[in-house]
Design a protein around this motif. Structure first.
Motif, PDB file in Angstrom:
ATOM      1  N   GLU A 268       0.821  -1.207   0.000  1.00  0.00           N
ATOM      2  CA  GLU A 268       0.000   0.000   0.000  1.00  0.00           C
ATOM      3  C   GLU A 268       0.858   1.261   0.000  1.00  0.00           C
ATOM      4  OE1 GLU A 268      -2.663  -0.190   3.241  1.00  0.00           O
ATOM      5  OE2 GLU A 268      -3.807  -1.902   2.463  1.00  0.00           O
ATOM      6  N   LYS A 269       1.958   1.219   0.742  1.00  0.00           N
ATOM      7  CA  LYS A 269       2.838   2.392   0.799  1.00  0.00           C
ATOM      8  C   LYS A 269       3.458   2.676  -0.556  1.00  0.00           C
ATOM      9  CE  LYS A 269       6.725   4.216   3.454  1.00  0.00           C
ATOM     10  NZ  LYS A 269       7.711   3.910   4.524  1.00  0.00           N
ATOM     11  N   GLN A 270       3.930   1.620  -1.242  1.00  0.00           N
ATOM     12  CA  GLN A 270       4.520   1.820  -2.568  1.00  0.00           C
ATOM     13  C   GLN A 270       3.477   2.277  -3.590  1.00  0.00           C
ATOM     14  OE1 GLN A 270       7.676   1.719  -3.122  1.00  0.00           O
ATOM     15  NE2 GLN A 270       8.275   0.955  -1.110  1.00  0.00           N
ATOM     16  N   LEU A 271       2.266   1.732  -3.505  1.00  0.00           N
ATOM     17  CA  LEU A 271       1.213   2.154  -4.431  1.00  0.00           C
ATOM     18  C   LEU A 271       0.833   3.613  -4.205  1.00  0.00           C
ATOM     19  CD1 LEU A 271      -1.119  -0.994  -4.483  1.00  0.00           C
ATOM     20  CD2 LEU A 271       0.381  -0.172  -6.313  1.00  0.00           C
ATOM     21  N   GLU A 272       0.783   4.045  -2.947  1.00  0.00           N
ATOM     22  CA  GLU A 272       0.476   5.453  -2.668  1.00  0.00           C
ATOM     23  C   GLU A 272       1.547   6.367  -3.223  1.00  0.00           C
ATOM     24  OE1 GLU A 272      -1.126   7.003   0.618  1.00  0.00           O
ATOM     25  OE2 GLU A 272      -2.608   5.454   0.894  1.00  0.00           O
ATOM     26  N   LEU A 273       2.818   5.926  -3.104  1.00  0.00           N
ATOM     27  CA  LEU A 273       3.910   6.737  -3.642  1.00  0.00           C
ATOM     28  C   LEU A 273       3.818   6.833  -5.163  1.00  0.00           C
ATOM     29  CD1 LEU A 273       6.531   8.255  -3.129  1.00  0.00           C
ATOM     30  CD2 LEU A 273       7.750   6.093  -3.242  1.00  0.00           C
ATOM     31  N   LEU A 274       3.544   5.713  -5.833  1.00  0.00           N
ATOM     32  CA  LEU A 274       3.397   5.744  -7.291  1.00  0.00           C
ATOM     33  C   LEU A 274       2.201   6.587  -7.716  1.00  0.00           C
ATOM     34  CD1 LEU A 274       4.189   2.014  -8.127  1.00  0.00           C
ATOM     35  CD2 LEU A 274       5.647   3.993  -8.528  1.00  0.00           C
ATOM     36  N   LYS A 275       1.120   6.500  -6.949  1.00  0.00           N
ATOM     37  CA  LYS A 275      -0.062   7.292  -7.271  1.00  0.00           C
ATOM     38  C   LYS A 275       0.230   8.779  -7.131  1.00  0.00           C
ATOM     39  CE  LYS A 275      -4.929   7.794  -5.993  1.00  0.00           C
ATOM     40  NZ  LYS A 275      -5.997   7.332  -5.067  1.00  0.00           N
ATOM     41  N   LEU A 276       1.011   9.127  -6.109  1.00  0.00           N
ATOM     42  CA  LEU A 276       1.365  10.529  -5.911  1.00  0.00           C
ATOM     43  C   LEU A 276       2.284  11.026  -7.016  1.00  0.00           C
ATOM     44  CD1 LEU A 276       1.166  12.978  -4.007  1.00  0.00           C
ATOM     45  CD2 LEU A 276       3.177  12.116  -2.820  1.00  0.00           C
ATOM     46  N   MET A 277       3.219  10.170  -7.452  1.00  0.00           N
ATOM     47  CA  MET A 277       4.134  10.572  -8.527  1.00  0.00           C
ATOM     48  C   MET A 277       3.415  10.697  -9.866  1.00  0.00           C
ATOM     49  SD  MET A 277       7.381   8.170  -7.485  1.00  0.00           S
ATOM     50  CE  MET A 277       8.270   8.568  -8.974  1.00  0.00           C
ATOM     51  N   GLY A 278       2.426   9.843 -10.115  1.00  0.00           N
ATOM     52  CA  GLY A 278       1.712   9.896 -11.386  1.00  0.00           C
ATOM     53  C   GLY A 278       0.556  10.873 -11.416  1.00  0.00           C
ATOM     54  N   SER A 279       0.222  11.468 -10.277  1.00  0.00           N
ATOM     55  CA  SER A 279      -0.908  12.389 -10.238  1.00  0.00           C
ATOM     56  C   SER A 279      -0.515  13.730 -10.834  1.00  0.00           C
ATOM     57  CB  SER A 279      -1.383  12.565  -8.789  1.00  0.00           C
ATOM     58  OG  SER A 279      -2.438  13.504  -8.735  1.00  0.00           O
ATOM     59  N   LYS A 280      -1.441  14.356 -11.546  1.00  0.00           N
ATOM     60  CA  LYS A 280      -1.197  15.671 -12.136  1.00  0.00           C
ATOM     61  C   LYS A 280      -1.619  16.807 -11.201  1.00  0.00           C
ATOM     62  CE  LYS A 280      -1.726  14.077 -16.903  1.00  0.00           C
ATOM     63  NZ  LYS A 280      -2.433  14.256 -18.197  1.00  0.00           N
ATOM     64  N   ARG A 281      -2.286  16.465 -10.138  1.00  0.00           N
ATOM     65  CA  ARG A 281      -2.709  17.501  -9.187  1.00  0.00           C
ATOM     66  C   ARG A 281      -1.524  17.954  -8.359  1.00  0.00           C
ATOM     67  NH1 ARG A 281      -7.845  15.719  -5.883  1.00  0.00           N
ATOM     68  NH2 ARG A 281      -7.465  17.835  -5.120  1.00  0.00           N
ATOM     69  N   SER A 282      -1.494  19.224  -8.057  1.00  0.00           N
ATOM     70  CA  SER A 282      -0.400  19.776  -7.274  1.00  0.00           C
ATOM     71  C   SER A 282      -0.580  19.435  -5.796  1.00  0.00           C
ATOM     72  CB  SER A 282      -0.349  21.298  -7.455  1.00  0.00           C
ATOM     73  OG  SER A 282       0.641  21.853  -6.620  1.00  0.00           O
ATOM     74  N   THR A 283       0.519  19.077  -5.163  1.00  0.00           N
ATOM     75  CA  THR A 283       0.474  18.765  -3.734  1.00  0.00           C
ATOM     76  C   THR A 283       0.812  19.969  -2.862  1.00  0.00           C
ATOM     77  OG1 THR A 283       2.781  18.054  -3.850  1.00  0.00           O
ATOM     78  CG2 THR A 283       1.087  16.361  -4.157  1.00  0.00           C
ATOM     79  N   LEU A 284       0.866  21.156  -3.491  1.00  0.00           N
ATOM     80  CA  LEU A 284       1.199  22.360  -2.750  1.00  0.00           C
ATOM     81  C   LEU A 284       0.004  22.846  -1.940  1.00  0.00           C
ATOM     82  CD1 LEU A 284       3.199  24.701  -2.194  1.00  0.00           C
ATOM     83  CD2 LEU A 284       2.258  25.839  -4.204  1.00  0.00           C
ATOM     84  N   ASN A 285       0.234  23.193  -0.701  1.00  0.00           N
ATOM     85  CA  ASN A 285      -0.799  23.752   0.151  1.00  0.00           C
ATOM     86  C   ASN A 285      -0.885  25.247  -0.147  1.00  0.00           C
ATOM     87  OD1 ASN A 285      -2.578  24.497   2.138  1.00  0.00           O
ATOM     88  ND2 ASN A 285      -1.558  23.362   3.761  1.00  0.00           N
ATOM     89  N   VAL A 286      -1.903  25.629  -0.907  1.00  0.00           N
ATOM     90  CA  VAL A 286      -2.008  27.016  -1.383  1.00  0.00           C
ATOM     91  C   VAL A 286      -2.202  27.973  -0.211  1.00  0.00           C
ATOM     92  CG1 VAL A 286      -3.271  28.567  -2.912  1.00  0.00           C
ATOM     93  CG2 VAL A 286      -2.950  26.160  -3.552  1.00  0.00           C
TER      94      VAL A 286
END
Length: 358
Positions: A268-286
């Motif tokens: 699950e941890k590796q899948l979450e990391l891959l999902k975060l890397m492949g996501s186009k949404r910004s992870t920046l806290n505006v």
């Protein structure tokens, strides 16, 4: 028409038999060179050569899958030759000692330094004799533990104590026994703390309210931290002193994940990391970034106002000093310079005089 249908049925049956035979292949596997087995680590090393041209084609995956299947079959054949035993409903094989040295993930633990008594026993050649945990209790007529709760020959259960001839007849022997036990417990605790301090290579703090030697600030804080974690809860419920700073080296320790553990959590941890890397949404806290930028701008504006105010105050001070300097050269009402005597060779009046006249 019937003959064609019969041929088709025969072909289908033959194909099904071939598929079944492919699924249930024989457990006998032939290899030119015998594999090296380390059954303690469930390891099999194949030294047979694999042609590079076979792996270059499209059947590379099939060849590797076939090799893995055959080698696994050989390893299982070796395991079934080991002595087995049945535990409940499972058949368990007793593995031999491993022969391949595998590297450790973490460094080996350091040996515990010997205590003062262990050093003395080694110097004198004293060997520890193992005693049985149970002894016979004549009073209860049964076997009881040698130490701890409900032990044999427990003197704390006595309802009467004989007063020695040399003791004070008015002294409470029960209270004296309790005080002696508390003193023994405190002495053992002090020895334990000294062993911990010796293992950590720190200077042992003085005993009592007035230390024997002058202790530094670091030594006192280390002694307080050692005493705090010496409780049964390892200092969890110990209250801190007012304005007390945490001792050095008492923070959270880094935790490492085990080599063999919960594979589901790791997946699950590796899948979450891959999902975060492949996501186009910004992870920046505006919101956080905006607040930080606004604070930076306010800080810069305040610094600019402060510097501008300082420059204005500097100009004003220079102007006052310049005005004070000009006022020193003015003359008085009677022709005298301000703050001085009249100069010789110059007229005292305001108009120029002719030569020879005053």
């Amino acid at each position: 028409m019937a003959t064609t249908a019969a041929c088709n049925v025969d072909e289908l049956l033959a194909q099904a038999e071939r598929d079944e035979a492919e699924k249930l292949r024989s457990i006998t596997v032939d290899r030119e060179l015998e594999l090296d087995f380390d059954l303690g680590n469930l390891l099999a090393c194949d030294k047979n050569r694999v042609e590079a041209r076979d792996l270059a084609g499209e059947s590379k995956a099939d060849i590797l899958r076939s090799l893995a299947r055959d080698n696994t079959q050989l390893l299982i054949n070796k395991l079934w030759k080991l002595p087995t035993e049945r535990i409940q409903e499972a058949v368990v094989a007793k593995l031999p000692d491993p022969t391949t040295a595998l590297p450790r993930e973490k460094p080996p633990p350091k040996p515990r330094p010997p205590t003062k008594w262990e050093q003395f026993a080694k110097l004198k050649g004293i060997q520890k004799k193992k005693k049985t945990n149970l002894v016979w209790d004549e009073t209860a007529k049964e076997w009881r533990r040698r130490w701890g709760y409900n032990r044999a020959k427990d003197d704390t259960k006595e309802w009467v104590i004989e007063v020695p001839e040399t003791a004070d007849p008015n002294e409470d022997q029960f209270a004296k026994r309790v005080a002696a036990k508390k003193e023994r417990v405190a002495k053992n605790e002090l020895n334990r703390l000294r062993n911990i301090a010796r293992a950590q290579k720190v200077k042992v703090p003085g005993v009592g309210l007035t230390p024997v030697a002058q202790q530094s600030k670091d030594e006192l804080s280390r002694a307080a931290s050692v005493a705090r974690v010496s409780t049964a809860s390892v200092g969890k419920f110990q209250e801190g002193l007012p304005k007390e700073k945490p001792a050095r080296g008492t923070g959270k320790k880094r935790k490492f994940q085990p080599v063999v553990g919960d594979f589901g959590a790791e997946k699950e941890k590796q899948l979450e990391l891959l999902k975060l890397m492949g996501s186009k949404r910004s992870t920046l806290n505006v919101t956080k970034a905006t607040n930080k930028q606004m604070r930076e701008e306010d800080r810069e504006a305040a610094a600019a106002r402060y510097s501008k105010r300082g420059k204005q105050a500097g100009r004003k001070g220079r102007g006052d000093r310049a005005a004070a300097g000009k006022g020193k050269g003015k003359k008085g009402a009677r022709g005298k310079p301000a703050g001085g005597k009249p100069q010789r060779g110059r007229p005292t009046g305001g108009k120029k005089s002719k030569p020879g006249k005053r």
